[in-house]
Design a protein around this motif. Sequence first.
Motif, mmCIF file in Angstrom:
data_model
loop_
_atom_site.group_PDB
_atom_site.id
_atom_site.type_symbol
_atom_site.label_atom_id
_atom_site.label_comp_id
_atom_site.label_asym_id
_atom_site.label_seq_id
_atom_site.Cartn_x
_atom_site.Cartn_y
_atom_site.Cartn_z
ATOM 1 N N ARG A 184 3.231 5.873 -2.854
ATOM 2 C CA ARG A 184 4.418 6.615 -3.311
ATOM 3 C C ARG A 184 4.461 6.719 -4.832
ATOM 4 N NH1 ARG A 184 7.153 3.454 0.480
ATOM 5 N NH2 ARG A 184 7.931 2.168 -1.218
ATOM 6 N N ASP A 185 3.982 5.715 -5.527
ATOM 7 C CA ASP A 185 3.969 5.753 -6.992
ATOM 8 C C ASP A 185 2.898 6.702 -7.525
ATOM 9 O OD1 ASP A 185 6.020 3.914 -7.168
ATOM 10 O OD2 ASP A 185 4.733 2.222 -7.726
ATOM 11 N N ASP A 215 0.830 -1.205 0.000
ATOM 12 C CA ASP A 215 0.000 0.000 0.000
ATOM 13 C C ASP A 215 0.866 1.258 0.000
ATOM 14 O OD1 ASP A 215 -2.256 -1.569 0.010
ATOM 15 O OD2 ASP A 215 -2.731 -1.231 2.135
ATOM 16 N N ARG A 216 1.914 1.259 0.788
ATOM 17 C CA ARG A 216 2.806 2.428 0.837
ATOM 18 C C ARG A 216 3.510 2.631 -0.502
ATOM 19 N NH1 ARG A 216 5.367 1.420 6.756
ATOM 20 N NH2 ARG A 216 3.668 2.361 7.934
ATOM 21 N N ALA A 217 3.949 1.560 -1.115
ATOM 22 C CA ALA A 217 4.616 1.664 -2.420
ATOM 23 C C ALA A 217 3.660 2.188 -3.480
ATOM 24 C CB ALA A 217 5.185 0.305 -2.829
ATOM 25 N N ALA A 218 2.424 1.706 -3.465
ATOM 26 C CA ALA A 218 1.425 2.185 -4.422
ATOM 27 C C ALA A 218 1.141 3.671 -4.196
ATOM 28 C CB ALA A 218 0.140 1.371 -4.301
ATOM 29 N N ALA A 256 1.900 3.534 -12.620
ATOM 30 C CA ALA A 256 1.789 3.283 -11.175
ATOM 31 C C ALA A 256 0.808 2.152 -10.910
ATOM 32 C CB ALA A 256 1.358 4.551 -10.447
ATOM 33 N N GLN A 257 -0.297 2.126 -11.661
ATOM 34 C CA GLN A 257 -1.290 1.057 -11.497
ATOM 35 C C GLN A 257 -0.700 -0.294 -11.901
ATOM 36 O OE1 GLN A 257 -4.092 1.121 -9.982
ATOM 37 N NE2 GLN A 257 -4.617 -0.972 -10.432
ATOM 38 N N LEU A 258 0.045 -0.316 -12.988
ATOM 39 C CA LEU A 258 0.691 -1.565 -13.414
ATOM 40 C C LEU A 258 1.670 -2.073 -12.352
ATOM 41 C CD1 LEU A 258 1.370 -0.922 -17.198
ATOM 42 C CD2 LEU A 258 -0.154 -2.640 -16.211
ATOM 43 N N ARG A 259 2.452 -1.164 -11.799
ATOM 44 C CA ARG A 259 3.391 -1.558 -10.738
ATOM 45 C C ARG A 259 2.647 -2.112 -9.533
ATOM 46 N NH1 ARG A 259 8.733 0.460 -10.152
ATOM 47 N NH2 ARG A 259 8.249 0.841 -7.982
ATOM 48 N N SER A 260 1.530 -1.475 -9.194
ATOM 49 C CA SER A 260 0.722 -1.932 -8.068
ATOM 50 C C SER A 260 0.174 -3.337 -8.328
ATOM 51 C CB SER A 260 -0.417 -0.951 -7.816
ATOM 52 O OG SER A 260 -1.251 -1.406 -6.796
ATOM 53 N N LEU A 261 -0.306 -3.572 -9.538
ATOM 54 C CA LEU A 261 -0.827 -4.897 -9.883
ATOM 55 C C LEU A 261 0.268 -5.961 -9.845
ATOM 56 C CD1 LEU A 261 -3.329 -4.098 -12.757
ATOM 57 C CD2 LEU A 261 -3.864 -5.030 -10.504
ATOM 58 N N LEU A 283 -1.836 14.204 -20.599
ATOM 59 C CA LEU A 283 -1.629 12.789 -20.893
ATOM 60 C C LEU A 283 -0.378 12.235 -20.212
ATOM 61 C CD1 LEU A 283 -2.597 12.547 -24.656
ATOM 62 C CD2 LEU A 283 -3.879 11.733 -22.678
ATOM 63 N N LEU A 284 0.626 13.078 -19.998
ATOM 64 C CA LEU A 284 1.854 12.597 -19.348
ATOM 65 C C LEU A 284 1.600 12.100 -17.925
ATOM 66 C CD1 LEU A 284 4.444 15.183 -20.707
ATOM 67 C CD2 LEU A 284 4.080 12.812 -21.427
ATOM 68 N N PRO A 285 0.962 12.899 -17.049
ATOM 69 C CA PRO A 285 0.684 12.353 -15.718
ATOM 70 C C PRO A 285 -0.331 11.200 -15.742
ATOM 71 C CG PRO A 285 -0.096 14.623 -15.876
ATOM 72 C CD PRO A 285 0.656 14.329 -17.122
ATOM 73 N N VAL A 286 -1.236 11.195 -16.719
ATOM 74 C CA VAL A 286 -2.180 10.072 -16.819
ATOM 75 C C VAL A 286 -1.410 8.797 -17.153
ATOM 76 C CG1 VAL A 286 -4.053 9.118 -18.210
ATOM 77 C CG2 VAL A 286 -4.213 11.448 -17.349
#
Length: 143
Positions: free
Chosen positions: A25-26, A20-23, A71-76, A62-65
Motif C-alpha cells: 500500500r505504501d 507485506d500488505r502495508a508495504a 515507503a522503504q523506510l516505513r517497511s524497514l 525525484l518526488l515519487p522517488v
Amino acid sequence: MTSPGREHERTKSSSDVARDRAAFRDAVPAIVTLLVVQGSLVVLDPDDGSRVRNVVWSLLPLLPVLWLVYAQLRSLRRSDEYQRIVQLEAMAIGFATVIVAALVGGLLDAAGIGDARQSLQITFIAGIVSWIAALAIKTRRAR
C-alpha cells in the motif's frame, strides 16, 4: 513433499502478511506516480526553451522517488530483525552492482564508448533490479 518440521515455512504468519500488505500500500501509489511522471517526460518532451520549466519538470521524478524511499523506510521499521538482515544483504548486493556498473560506465566513457547519461541510467536500473532480485531470492529461500 516437505521434510518433517518444515511445513510452517511455507505459510506466512498473519503479521508477515499484514507487513507485506502495508508495504504494498505504501509503494504502489509512488510507483504509479513515478511511471506517470516519467511517461509525461517522454510523451510531452518538456524541452520548450524555458530553462526554469525544463529544470523543474526534469527534476519532478525525484518526488515519487523520495516517496519510495519513505515507503522503504516505513517497511524497514515494520520488519523484524531477520527481515532487516535480509533487506540489508539485498541492499549490499544492489550497492555492489551500482559500484561495478559505475566503474564500467566510467571506463567506457573514458575510452569514448557510449554515453555517460545512458551509463548513469543503466547503473541506476541495474542497482535497483539487482537489489529486488537479491531480496526475492533471499526471501524465497527463507520460506
